[in-house]
Design a protein around this motif. Structure first.
Motif, PDB file in Angstrom:
ATOM      1  N   UNK A 206      44.863  46.825  59.157  1.00  0.00           N
ATOM      2  CA  UNK A 206      44.397  48.086  59.742  1.00  0.00           C
ATOM      3  C   UNK A 206      45.511  49.131  59.700  1.00  0.00           C
ATOM      4  N   UNK A 207      46.762  48.697  59.936  1.00  0.00           N
ATOM      5  CA  UNK A 207      47.896  49.639  59.868  1.00  0.00           C
ATOM      6  C   UNK A 207      48.004  50.258  58.481  1.00  0.00           C
ATOM      7  N   UNK A 208      47.835  49.447  57.445  1.00  0.00           N
ATOM      8  CA  UNK A 208      47.881  49.965  56.076  1.00  0.00           C
ATOM      9  C   UNK A 208      46.770  50.979  55.839  1.00  0.00           C
ATOM     10  N   UNK A 209      45.595  50.702  56.378  1.00  0.00           N
ATOM     11  CA  UNK A 209      44.464  51.609  56.180  1.00  0.00           C
ATOM     12  C   UNK A 209      44.661  52.916  56.933  1.00  0.00           C
ATOM     13  N   UNK A 210      45.298  52.861  58.109  1.00  0.00           N
ATOM     14  CA  UNK A 210      45.606  54.093  58.851  1.00  0.00           C
ATOM     15  C   UNK A 210      46.593  54.941  58.050  1.00  0.00           C
ATOM     16  N   UNK A 211      47.610  54.304  57.482  1.00  0.00           N
ATOM     17  CA  UNK A 211      48.573  55.018  56.651  1.00  0.00           C
ATOM     18  C   UNK A 211      47.880  55.632  55.439  1.00  0.00           C
TER      19      UNK A 211
END
Length: 530
Positions: A206-211
Protein backbone atom coordinates in the motif's frame (compact mmCIF):
# COMPACT_ATOMS: atom_id res chain seq x y z
CA UNK A 1 -24.72 -35.95 -25.25
CA UNK A 2 -20.91 -36.31 -25.26
CA UNK A 3 -19.50 -36.00 -21.76
CA UNK A 4 -16.97 -33.42 -23.04
CA UNK A 5 -19.73 -31.10 -24.18
CA UNK A 6 -20.19 -27.92 -22.08
CA UNK A 7 -23.87 -27.53 -21.26
CA UNK A 8 -25.91 -24.64 -19.97
CA UNK A 9 -28.01 -25.35 -16.91
CA UNK A 10 -31.28 -23.62 -16.07
CA UNK A 11 -29.62 -21.16 -13.72
CA UNK A 12 -27.16 -19.99 -16.37
CA UNK A 13 -24.18 -21.98 -15.06
CA UNK A 14 -21.96 -23.95 -17.40
CA UNK A 15 -21.09 -27.58 -16.77
CA UNK A 16 -17.32 -27.74 -17.23
CA UNK A 17 -15.92 -30.43 -19.52
CA UNK A 18 -12.77 -32.32 -18.51
CA UNK A 19 -9.61 -30.28 -19.04
CA UNK A 20 -7.91 -31.12 -22.32
CA UNK A 21 -10.97 -32.82 -23.80
CA UNK A 22 -12.06 -32.03 -27.32
CA UNK A 23 -15.01 -29.68 -27.49
CA UNK A 24 -17.31 -31.36 -30.02
CA UNK A 25 -20.61 -29.62 -29.40
CA UNK A 26 -22.36 -27.79 -32.20
CA UNK A 27 -24.81 -26.16 -29.80
CA UNK A 28 -24.41 -22.45 -29.11
CA UNK A 29 -24.21 -21.57 -25.41
CA UNK A 30 -25.80 -18.58 -23.72
CA UNK A 31 -24.03 -16.70 -20.98
CA UNK A 32 -25.44 -16.18 -17.50
CA UNK A 33 -28.21 -13.55 -17.08
CA UNK A 34 -25.83 -11.68 -14.77
CA UNK A 35 -24.21 -10.45 -18.00
CA UNK A 36 -27.08 -7.95 -18.26
CA UNK A 37 -25.33 -5.95 -15.53
CA UNK A 38 -22.15 -5.91 -17.65
CA UNK A 39 -23.98 -4.65 -20.74
CA UNK A 40 -25.77 -2.03 -18.64
CA UNK A 41 -22.46 -0.79 -17.20
CA UNK A 42 -20.96 -0.77 -20.71
CA UNK A 43 -23.88 1.30 -22.01
CA UNK A 44 -23.54 3.84 -19.19
CA UNK A 45 -19.76 4.11 -19.60
CA UNK A 46 -20.16 4.56 -23.35
CA UNK A 47 -22.61 7.39 -22.75
CA UNK A 48 -20.37 9.11 -20.20
CA UNK A 49 -17.30 8.82 -22.43
CA UNK A 50 -19.22 10.58 -25.22
CA UNK A 51 -21.16 13.01 -23.05
CA UNK A 52 -19.52 15.97 -24.82
CA UNK A 53 -21.52 15.05 -27.93
CA UNK A 54 -24.78 15.26 -25.98
CA UNK A 55 -24.00 18.48 -24.09
CA UNK A 56 -25.45 20.86 -26.78
CA UNK A 57 -28.75 18.92 -26.80
CA UNK A 58 -28.89 18.88 -23.01
CA UNK A 59 -28.16 22.60 -22.90
CA UNK A 60 -30.83 23.45 -25.48
CA UNK A 61 -33.42 21.22 -23.83
CA UNK A 62 -32.76 22.38 -20.27
CA UNK A 63 -35.00 25.45 -20.47
CA UNK A 64 -37.84 23.39 -21.93
CA UNK A 65 -37.55 20.86 -19.12
CA UNK A 66 -37.68 23.65 -16.54
CA UNK A 67 -40.69 25.27 -18.23
CA UNK A 68 -42.55 21.94 -18.62
CA UNK A 69 -41.75 19.80 -15.56
CA UNK A 70 -44.52 17.34 -16.49
CA UNK A 71 -42.26 16.10 -19.33
CA UNK A 72 -39.67 14.70 -16.91
CA UNK A 73 -41.59 11.51 -16.10
CA UNK A 74 -42.47 10.29 -19.65
CA UNK A 75 -39.04 11.21 -21.03
CA UNK A 76 -37.30 9.53 -18.10
CA UNK A 77 -39.39 6.38 -18.53
CA UNK A 78 -38.70 6.33 -22.28
CA UNK A 79 -34.93 6.64 -21.70
CA UNK A 80 -35.05 3.92 -19.04
CA UNK A 81 -37.00 1.62 -21.40
CA UNK A 82 -34.46 2.17 -24.20
CA UNK A 83 -31.58 1.35 -21.87
CA UNK A 84 -33.22 -1.80 -20.51
CA UNK A 85 -34.27 -3.10 -23.93
CA UNK A 86 -30.83 -2.38 -25.37
CA UNK A 87 -29.00 -4.21 -22.57
CA UNK A 88 -31.39 -7.19 -22.68
CA UNK A 89 -31.02 -7.57 -26.46
CA UNK A 90 -27.22 -7.35 -26.14
CA UNK A 91 -27.37 -10.19 -23.63
CA UNK A 92 -29.89 -12.24 -25.64
CA UNK A 93 -27.93 -12.14 -28.90
CA UNK A 94 -24.58 -12.96 -27.26
CA UNK A 95 -23.69 -16.63 -27.72
CA UNK A 96 -20.54 -18.70 -27.83
CA UNK A 97 -19.43 -22.27 -28.37
CA UNK A 98 -16.25 -24.34 -28.02
CA UNK A 99 -15.77 -26.60 -31.01
CA UNK A 100 -12.65 -28.51 -32.14
CA UNK A 101 -10.17 -26.35 -30.20
CA UNK A 102 -11.83 -23.14 -31.43
CA UNK A 103 -13.92 -20.57 -29.64
CA UNK A 104 -16.72 -18.98 -31.66
CA UNK A 105 -18.64 -15.91 -30.56
CA UNK A 106 -21.76 -14.30 -32.00
CA UNK A 107 -22.87 -10.89 -30.76
CA UNK A 108 -24.61 -7.70 -31.81
CA UNK A 109 -28.22 -6.62 -32.19
CA UNK A 110 -28.32 -4.52 -35.35
CA UNK A 111 -24.69 -4.91 -36.43
CA UNK A 112 -23.93 -8.61 -36.17
CA UNK A 113 -20.42 -9.80 -35.30
CA UNK A 114 -18.97 -13.29 -35.59
CA UNK A 115 -15.54 -14.28 -34.25
CA UNK A 116 -13.81 -17.64 -34.68
CA UNK A 117 -10.49 -18.04 -32.86
CA UNK A 118 -8.38 -21.22 -32.84
CA UNK A 119 -6.87 -21.81 -29.40
CA UNK A 120 -3.38 -22.12 -30.92
CA UNK A 121 -3.63 -18.63 -32.46
CA UNK A 122 -4.62 -16.85 -29.25
CA UNK A 123 -1.63 -14.85 -27.99
CA UNK A 124 -3.01 -13.27 -24.85
CA UNK A 125 -5.61 -14.25 -22.28
CA UNK A 126 -6.95 -11.73 -19.76
CA UNK A 127 -9.41 -12.24 -16.92
CA UNK A 128 -11.42 -9.24 -15.75
CA UNK A 129 -13.64 -9.57 -12.69
CA UNK A 130 -15.76 -6.51 -11.82
CA UNK A 131 -17.10 -6.16 -8.30
CA UNK A 132 -20.62 -7.23 -9.27
CA UNK A 133 -19.17 -10.44 -10.79
CA UNK A 134 -16.96 -11.22 -7.80
CA UNK A 135 -20.02 -11.45 -5.56
CA UNK A 136 -21.41 -14.33 -7.66
CA UNK A 137 -18.21 -16.03 -8.87
CA UNK A 138 -18.23 -14.85 -12.50
CA UNK A 139 -15.53 -13.27 -14.67
CA UNK A 140 -14.89 -11.91 -18.18
CA UNK A 141 -12.50 -13.70 -20.54
CA UNK A 142 -10.63 -11.55 -23.09
CA UNK A 143 -8.69 -13.14 -25.94
CA UNK A 144 -6.09 -11.48 -28.19
CA UNK A 145 -4.45 -12.71 -31.37
CA UNK A 146 -1.15 -11.67 -32.94
CA UNK A 147 -1.26 -8.27 -34.55
CA UNK A 148 -4.68 -7.31 -33.22
CA UNK A 149 -5.18 -3.63 -32.57
CA UNK A 150 -7.51 -4.41 -29.68
CA UNK A 151 -9.07 -7.40 -28.02
CA UNK A 152 -10.36 -9.88 -30.60
CA UNK A 153 -12.96 -11.54 -28.43
CA UNK A 154 -14.54 -11.22 -25.01
CA UNK A 155 -16.85 -13.67 -23.24
CA UNK A 156 -18.46 -11.50 -20.62
CA UNK A 157 -19.97 -13.84 -18.01
CA UNK A 158 -18.27 -17.16 -17.30
CA UNK A 159 -17.95 -19.03 -14.04
CA UNK A 160 -14.49 -18.42 -12.60
CA UNK A 161 -13.60 -22.14 -12.49
CA UNK A 162 -14.60 -22.65 -16.11
CA UNK A 163 -12.76 -19.51 -17.26
CA UNK A 164 -9.61 -20.61 -15.42
CA UNK A 165 -9.73 -24.07 -16.98
CA UNK A 166 -10.39 -22.63 -20.43
CA UNK A 167 -7.49 -20.22 -20.00
CA UNK A 168 -5.12 -23.03 -19.02
CA UNK A 169 -6.21 -25.15 -21.97
CA UNK A 170 -5.81 -22.27 -24.44
CA UNK A 171 -2.30 -21.51 -23.21
CA UNK A 172 -1.36 -25.18 -23.24
CA UNK A 173 -2.35 -25.40 -26.90
CA UNK A 174 0.55 -23.07 -27.77
CA UNK A 175 3.05 -25.61 -26.54
CA UNK A 176 1.64 -28.37 -28.71
CA UNK A 177 0.55 -26.25 -31.70
CA UNK A 178 3.46 -27.53 -33.80
CA UNK A 179 3.02 -31.11 -32.67
CA UNK A 180 1.14 -33.64 -34.78
CA UNK A 181 -0.37 -35.21 -31.65
CA UNK A 182 -2.45 -33.11 -29.28
CA UNK A 183 -4.25 -35.39 -26.89
CA UNK A 184 -5.95 -34.69 -23.56
CA UNK A 185 -3.13 -36.23 -21.56
CA UNK A 186 -0.59 -33.84 -23.11
CA UNK A 187 -2.72 -30.82 -22.31
CA UNK A 188 -3.32 -31.98 -18.74
CA UNK A 189 0.40 -32.57 -18.15
CA UNK A 190 1.27 -29.10 -19.42
CA UNK A 191 -1.48 -27.47 -17.37
CA UNK A 192 -0.34 -29.24 -14.19
CA UNK A 193 3.25 -28.22 -14.84
CA UNK A 194 2.26 -24.57 -15.37
CA UNK A 195 0.31 -24.43 -12.10
CA UNK A 196 3.29 -25.80 -10.16
CA UNK A 197 5.94 -23.60 -11.83
CA UNK A 198 4.47 -20.13 -11.25
CA UNK A 199 7.05 -17.84 -9.61
CA UNK A 200 6.26 -14.48 -7.98
CA UNK A 201 8.62 -11.80 -9.34
CA UNK A 202 7.26 -8.69 -7.65
CA UNK A 203 4.54 -7.42 -5.33
CA UNK A 204 3.50 -3.89 -4.33
CA UNK A 205 2.55 -2.69 -0.85
CA UNK A 206 0.00 0.00 0.00
CA UNK A 207 2.92 2.37 0.75
CA UNK A 208 4.26 1.81 -2.76
CA UNK A 209 0.85 2.53 -4.24
CA UNK A 210 0.51 5.75 -2.23
CA UNK A 211 3.91 6.87 -3.55
CA UNK A 212 2.79 5.98 -7.08
CA UNK A 213 -0.34 8.10 -6.65
CA UNK A 214 1.74 11.05 -5.44
CA UNK A 215 4.44 10.85 -8.10
CA UNK A 216 2.12 10.20 -11.03
CA UNK A 217 -0.48 12.84 -10.21
CA UNK A 218 -1.95 14.23 -13.45
CA UNK A 219 -3.58 17.17 -11.69
CA UNK A 220 -2.30 19.75 -14.18
CA UNK A 221 -4.06 18.01 -17.07
CA UNK A 222 -7.27 17.96 -15.03
CA UNK A 223 -6.95 21.60 -14.02
CA UNK A 224 -6.27 22.55 -17.65
CA UNK A 225 -9.56 20.94 -18.64
CA UNK A 226 -11.35 22.92 -15.90
CA UNK A 227 -9.80 26.26 -16.96
CA UNK A 228 -12.99 27.57 -18.71
CA UNK A 229 -14.94 27.09 -15.47
CA UNK A 230 -12.51 28.81 -13.08
CA UNK A 231 -14.59 32.02 -12.89
CA UNK A 232 -17.73 30.08 -11.97
CA UNK A 233 -15.81 28.06 -9.39
CA UNK A 234 -14.35 31.26 -7.93
CA UNK A 235 -17.78 32.86 -7.50
CA UNK A 236 -19.19 29.69 -5.96
CA UNK A 237 -16.34 29.49 -3.44
CA UNK A 238 -16.71 33.16 -2.48
CA UNK A 239 -20.48 32.74 -2.01
CA UNK A 240 -19.93 29.57 0.03
CA UNK A 241 -17.58 31.31 2.48
CA UNK A 242 -19.85 34.38 2.62
CA UNK A 243 -22.63 32.05 3.76
CA UNK A 244 -20.33 30.95 6.59
CA UNK A 245 -19.75 34.57 7.59
CA UNK A 246 -16.22 34.75 6.14
CA UNK A 247 -15.38 37.64 3.77
CA UNK A 248 -12.95 35.76 1.52
CA UNK A 249 -12.30 38.73 -0.78
CA UNK A 250 -11.22 40.91 2.16
CA UNK A 251 -9.12 38.06 3.51
CA UNK A 252 -7.28 37.77 0.17
CA UNK A 253 -6.61 41.51 -0.21
CA UNK A 254 -2.82 41.74 -0.05
CA UNK A 255 -2.21 45.48 -0.34
CA UNK A 256 -1.81 46.02 3.42
CA UNK A 257 -0.10 42.70 4.24
CA UNK A 258 3.64 41.89 4.43
CA UNK A 259 5.15 39.65 1.73
CA UNK A 260 5.81 36.78 4.13
CA UNK A 261 2.12 36.67 5.02
CA UNK A 262 1.13 36.84 1.34
CA UNK A 263 3.48 33.95 0.59
CA UNK A 264 2.04 31.91 3.45
CA UNK A 265 -1.50 32.55 2.20
CA UNK A 266 -0.53 31.52 -1.32
CA UNK A 267 1.19 28.35 -0.09
CA UNK A 268 -1.79 27.42 2.10
CA UNK A 269 -4.30 28.08 -0.68
CA UNK A 270 -2.24 26.02 -3.14
CA UNK A 271 -2.07 23.12 -0.68
CA UNK A 272 -5.84 23.25 -0.07
CA UNK A 273 -6.53 23.20 -3.82
CA UNK A 274 -4.08 20.39 -4.59
CA UNK A 275 -4.95 18.17 -1.63
CA UNK A 276 -8.27 16.73 -2.90
CA UNK A 277 -6.82 16.06 -6.36
CA UNK A 278 -3.79 14.37 -4.83
CA UNK A 279 -6.01 12.19 -2.63
CA UNK A 280 -8.04 11.32 -5.73
CA UNK A 281 -4.84 10.27 -7.54
CA UNK A 282 -3.75 8.11 -4.59
CA UNK A 283 -7.19 6.47 -4.46
CA UNK A 284 -6.98 5.74 -8.19
CA UNK A 285 -3.57 4.14 -7.74
CA UNK A 286 -4.81 1.90 -4.92
CA UNK A 287 -7.97 0.90 -6.81
CA UNK A 288 -5.97 -0.01 -9.92
CA UNK A 289 -2.95 -1.77 -8.37
CA UNK A 290 -4.33 -3.20 -5.11
CA UNK A 291 -2.76 -6.61 -4.28
CA UNK A 292 -0.46 -6.26 -7.28
CA UNK A 293 1.59 -9.33 -8.18
CA UNK A 294 3.79 -10.00 -11.17
CA UNK A 295 4.55 -13.68 -11.67
CA UNK A 296 6.09 -15.89 -14.32
CA UNK A 297 5.26 -19.31 -15.72
CA UNK A 298 7.77 -20.51 -18.33
CA UNK A 299 7.71 -17.75 -20.99
CA UNK A 300 4.53 -16.07 -19.71
CA UNK A 301 4.34 -13.05 -17.41
CA UNK A 302 1.14 -12.63 -15.40
CA UNK A 303 -0.04 -9.42 -13.78
CA UNK A 304 -2.85 -9.56 -11.22
CA UNK A 305 -4.27 -6.49 -9.48
CA UNK A 306 -7.40 -4.50 -8.73
CA UNK A 307 -9.56 -3.52 -5.78
CA UNK A 308 -13.05 -3.10 -7.22
CA UNK A 309 -12.37 -4.94 -10.47
CA UNK A 310 -9.76 -7.68 -10.46
CA UNK A 311 -7.61 -7.87 -13.59
CA UNK A 312 -5.36 -10.65 -14.80
CA UNK A 313 -3.16 -9.88 -17.82
CA UNK A 314 -0.95 -12.53 -19.41
CA UNK A 315 1.92 -11.63 -21.75
CA UNK A 316 4.16 -14.04 -23.60
CA UNK A 317 7.80 -13.03 -23.70
CA UNK A 318 7.77 -13.30 -27.49
CA UNK A 319 5.00 -10.67 -27.56
CA UNK A 320 7.11 -8.16 -25.62
CA UNK A 321 8.30 -5.41 -27.95
CA UNK A 322 9.92 -2.87 -25.65
CA UNK A 323 10.73 -2.18 -22.00
CA UNK A 324 10.13 1.36 -20.73
CA UNK A 325 11.67 2.67 -17.52
CA UNK A 326 9.69 5.82 -16.66
CA UNK A 327 10.32 8.48 -14.03
CA UNK A 328 8.41 11.71 -13.50
CA UNK A 329 10.24 14.56 -11.75
CA UNK A 330 9.05 13.44 -8.31
CA UNK A 331 10.06 9.85 -9.12
CA UNK A 332 13.57 11.14 -9.86
CA UNK A 333 13.72 12.81 -6.43
CA UNK A 334 12.35 9.77 -4.59
CA UNK A 335 14.37 7.31 -6.73
CA UNK A 336 11.30 5.39 -7.85
CA UNK A 337 10.68 3.84 -11.27
CA UNK A 338 7.56 2.79 -13.18
CA UNK A 339 8.46 -0.17 -15.38
CA UNK A 340 6.31 -0.91 -18.42
CA UNK A 341 6.32 -3.97 -20.65
CA UNK A 342 5.01 -2.74 -23.99
CA UNK A 343 3.28 -5.34 -26.15
CA UNK A 344 2.10 -5.26 -29.75
CA UNK A 345 -0.29 -2.43 -30.57
CA UNK A 346 0.07 -0.91 -27.08
CA UNK A 347 0.56 2.49 -28.70
CA UNK A 348 -2.93 2.24 -30.19
CA UNK A 349 -4.52 1.46 -26.83
CA UNK A 350 -2.56 3.62 -24.41
CA UNK A 351 -4.98 6.54 -24.65
CA UNK A 352 -8.06 4.46 -23.94
CA UNK A 353 -9.59 4.79 -20.52
CA UNK A 354 -8.91 1.15 -19.63
CA UNK A 355 -5.43 0.98 -21.19
CA UNK A 356 -3.61 0.92 -17.86
CA UNK A 357 -5.60 -2.10 -16.75
CA UNK A 358 -4.73 -4.05 -19.92
CA UNK A 359 -0.96 -3.51 -19.82
CA UNK A 360 1.79 -4.85 -17.61
CA UNK A 361 2.99 -1.92 -15.50
CA UNK A 362 5.03 -2.37 -12.32
CA UNK A 363 4.47 0.85 -10.31
CA UNK A 364 6.97 2.68 -8.11
CA UNK A 365 9.77 0.13 -7.80
CA UNK A 366 13.30 0.95 -6.66
CA UNK A 367 16.36 0.66 -8.98
CA UNK A 368 17.39 -2.80 -7.70
CA UNK A 369 13.90 -4.22 -8.33
CA UNK A 370 13.89 -2.61 -11.77
CA UNK A 371 17.28 -4.14 -12.60
CA UNK A 372 16.08 -7.61 -11.57
CA UNK A 373 12.91 -7.41 -13.68
CA UNK A 374 14.63 -6.00 -16.77
CA UNK A 375 17.34 -8.67 -16.56
CA UNK A 376 14.64 -11.29 -16.24
CA UNK A 377 13.08 -10.41 -19.59
CA UNK A 378 16.29 -9.32 -21.38
CA UNK A 379 19.26 -11.06 -19.65
CA UNK A 380 21.92 -9.50 -21.93
CA UNK A 381 20.63 -5.90 -21.80
CA UNK A 382 22.60 -2.92 -20.46
CA UNK A 383 19.63 -0.61 -19.88
CA UNK A 384 20.67 0.38 -16.35
CA UNK A 385 24.38 0.83 -17.06
CA UNK A 386 24.82 1.96 -20.68
CA UNK A 387 26.35 5.38 -21.43
CA UNK A 388 24.02 7.51 -23.54
CA UNK A 389 25.29 9.86 -26.25
CA UNK A 390 23.65 13.28 -26.38
CA UNK A 391 22.03 14.58 -29.54
CA UNK A 392 23.61 17.57 -31.30
CA UNK A 393 23.43 21.05 -29.76
CA UNK A 394 22.09 22.23 -33.09
CA UNK A 395 18.75 20.93 -31.81
CA UNK A 396 18.82 23.96 -29.48
CA UNK A 397 19.94 26.30 -32.26
CA UNK A 398 17.11 25.22 -34.53
CA UNK A 399 14.30 25.33 -31.96
CA UNK A 400 15.49 28.26 -29.83
CA UNK A 401 17.37 30.37 -32.35
CA UNK A 402 15.44 29.80 -35.57
CA UNK A 403 11.89 29.20 -34.34
CA UNK A 404 11.09 30.37 -30.80
CA UNK A 405 13.19 33.55 -30.58
CA UNK A 406 12.00 35.07 -33.93
CA UNK A 407 8.38 34.46 -32.88
CA UNK A 408 9.04 36.11 -29.51
CA UNK A 409 10.77 39.12 -31.10
CA UNK A 410 7.91 39.55 -33.60
CA UNK A 411 5.35 39.56 -30.78
CA UNK A 412 7.54 41.93 -28.77
CA UNK A 413 7.75 44.45 -31.63
CA UNK A 414 4.03 44.12 -32.36
CA UNK A 415 2.93 44.81 -28.76
CA UNK A 416 5.28 47.77 -28.47
CA UNK A 417 4.00 49.16 -31.78
CA UNK A 418 0.34 48.96 -30.73
CA UNK A 419 1.19 50.31 -27.28
CA UNK A 420 0.24 47.11 -25.44
CA UNK A 421 3.34 46.91 -23.28
CA UNK A 422 1.31 45.47 -20.40
CA UNK A 423 1.06 42.22 -22.37
CA UNK A 424 4.84 41.87 -22.31
CA UNK A 425 4.58 40.63 -18.73
CA UNK A 426 2.66 37.64 -20.11
CA UNK A 427 4.78 36.69 -23.11
CA UNK A 428 8.20 37.06 -21.44
CA UNK A 429 7.53 34.34 -18.81
CA UNK A 430 6.00 32.24 -21.57
CA UNK A 431 9.11 32.61 -23.71
CA UNK A 432 11.38 31.70 -20.80
CA UNK A 433 9.29 28.65 -19.87
CA UNK A 434 9.10 27.27 -23.42
CA UNK A 435 12.84 27.92 -23.78
CA UNK A 436 13.45 25.93 -20.59
CA UNK A 437 11.35 23.05 -21.96
CA UNK A 438 13.37 22.99 -25.19
CA UNK A 439 16.63 22.99 -23.24
CA UNK A 440 15.45 20.16 -20.96
CA UNK A 441 14.29 18.21 -24.01
CA UNK A 442 17.79 18.47 -25.52
CA UNK A 443 19.42 17.71 -22.18
CA UNK A 444 17.39 14.52 -21.68
CA UNK A 445 17.55 13.15 -25.21
CA UNK A 446 20.19 10.44 -25.62
CA UNK A 447 20.81 7.18 -27.44
CA UNK A 448 23.02 4.09 -27.35
CA UNK A 449 23.26 0.63 -28.87
CA UNK A 450 25.03 -2.67 -28.43
CA UNK A 451 24.98 -5.91 -30.38
CA UNK A 452 21.39 -6.82 -29.47
CA UNK A 453 19.55 -3.72 -28.22
CA UNK A 454 18.89 -0.06 -28.96
CA UNK A 455 18.51 2.29 -25.98
CA UNK A 456 16.79 5.70 -26.05
CA UNK A 457 16.52 8.29 -23.29
CA UNK A 458 14.16 11.28 -23.42
CA UNK A 459 11.94 13.49 -21.29
CA UNK A 460 11.68 17.01 -19.86
CA UNK A 461 11.90 17.33 -16.08
CA UNK A 462 11.29 13.62 -15.72
CA UNK A 463 13.09 11.02 -17.81
CA UNK A 464 12.07 7.88 -19.71
CA UNK A 465 14.37 5.09 -20.86
CA UNK A 466 13.46 2.75 -23.73
CA UNK A 467 15.09 -0.60 -24.52
CA UNK A 468 14.12 -2.89 -27.39
CA UNK A 469 15.75 -5.76 -29.32
CA UNK A 470 17.05 -4.69 -32.71
CA UNK A 471 15.45 -7.66 -34.50
CA UNK A 472 11.98 -6.42 -33.42
CA UNK A 473 12.34 -3.52 -35.90
CA UNK A 474 9.57 -3.47 -38.49
CA UNK A 475 10.42 -0.31 -40.40
CA UNK A 476 13.14 2.36 -40.42
CA UNK A 477 13.04 5.95 -41.66
CA UNK A 478 15.92 8.32 -42.41
CA UNK A 479 15.09 12.03 -42.33
CA UNK A 480 17.36 14.92 -43.22
CA UNK A 481 16.43 18.56 -43.68
CA UNK A 482 18.52 21.08 -45.61
CA UNK A 483 19.71 22.51 -42.30
CA UNK A 484 20.79 19.07 -41.07
CA UNK A 485 22.45 18.07 -44.35
CA UNK A 486 24.78 21.07 -44.21
CA UNK A 487 26.14 19.85 -40.89
CA UNK A 488 26.11 16.09 -41.61
CA UNK A 489 23.23 15.46 -39.21
CA UNK A 490 19.99 13.53 -39.56
CA UNK A 491 16.96 12.21 -37.69
CA UNK A 492 15.82 8.60 -37.69
CA UNK A 493 12.63 6.77 -36.81
CA UNK A 494 12.47 3.09 -35.81
CA UNK A 495 9.00 1.56 -36.05
CA UNK A 496 8.07 -1.35 -33.77
CA UNK A 497 4.81 -3.21 -33.25
CA UNK A 498 4.41 -1.14 -30.05
CA UNK A 499 4.90 2.20 -31.82
CA UNK A 500 7.63 4.37 -33.31
CA UNK A 501 10.73 5.80 -31.61
CA UNK A 502 12.54 8.92 -32.91
CA UNK A 503 16.13 10.03 -32.44
CA UNK A 504 16.73 13.56 -33.83
CA UNK A 505 19.95 15.42 -34.67
CA UNK A 506 22.46 12.59 -34.62
CA UNK A 507 25.51 12.22 -36.83
CA UNK A 508 24.65 11.12 -40.34
CA UNK A 509 27.31 8.41 -40.40
CA UNK A 510 26.06 6.85 -37.16
CA UNK A 511 22.44 6.98 -38.41
CA UNK A 512 23.35 5.00 -41.54
CA UNK A 513 25.25 2.45 -39.48
CA UNK A 514 22.44 2.01 -36.97
CA UNK A 515 19.73 1.58 -39.61
CA UNK A 516 21.85 -0.74 -41.78
CA UNK A 517 22.59 -2.89 -38.74
CA UNK A 518 18.90 -3.00 -37.78
CA UNK A 519 17.84 -4.12 -41.26
CA UNK A 520 20.64 -6.69 -41.38
CA UNK A 521 19.58 -8.22 -38.06
CA UNK A 522 15.93 -8.35 -39.11
CA UNK A 523 16.87 -10.18 -42.31
CA UNK A 524 19.58 -12.49 -40.97
CA UNK A 525 18.27 -13.44 -37.50
CA UNK A 526 15.01 -14.91 -38.83
CA UNK A 527 13.53 -14.45 -35.37
CA UNK A 528 9.80 -13.82 -35.07
CA UNK A 529 8.73 -10.46 -33.66
CA UNK A 530 5.79 -12.21 -31.95
Amino acid sequence: MDKSTPTLESDGEVTIPPLGSKQNTKDWQRISPIAIIYFLAKFVMGFLSNIVVFLPALYLGYDNFIAHPHLWLPIGLAILAIIMISTFLSFYFFQYRLYQDHIEIRSGVISKKYVNLPFAKIQNVKLEQPLYYRLFGFTCLQLDTAGSAMQEAKVVALKVDFAEQLKVEILAQHKIARSTVADAETVNDLASKDQNNETILNTRSITDLIIHGLTNNRIWIFLGGLAPFFDDFGRYIVEFFNGLGIDLEKFLTFADKPMCQVGLYALTLTFIILLPFTLFSIAGSIITFYQFTLSKVDDRYIRRSGLLTKYEVIMRLSRLQMVVRQQDWLDVILKRINLKFEQSNSALNQYQASAENNRIIVPSINPSECLALVNNVYPTNKMMTVDYQSISKRFLLRNLGYILTPIFISLLVFFITVDKTNLLMAIIPGYLFVGLLIFMRWFRWGYAKDEDFIYIRKGYFGVDYYCFPIFKTQQVQFKQSWFQKRHQLSSIRIVLAAGAQDIPFIKQEFAYQLLDNALYQVESSRKSWM
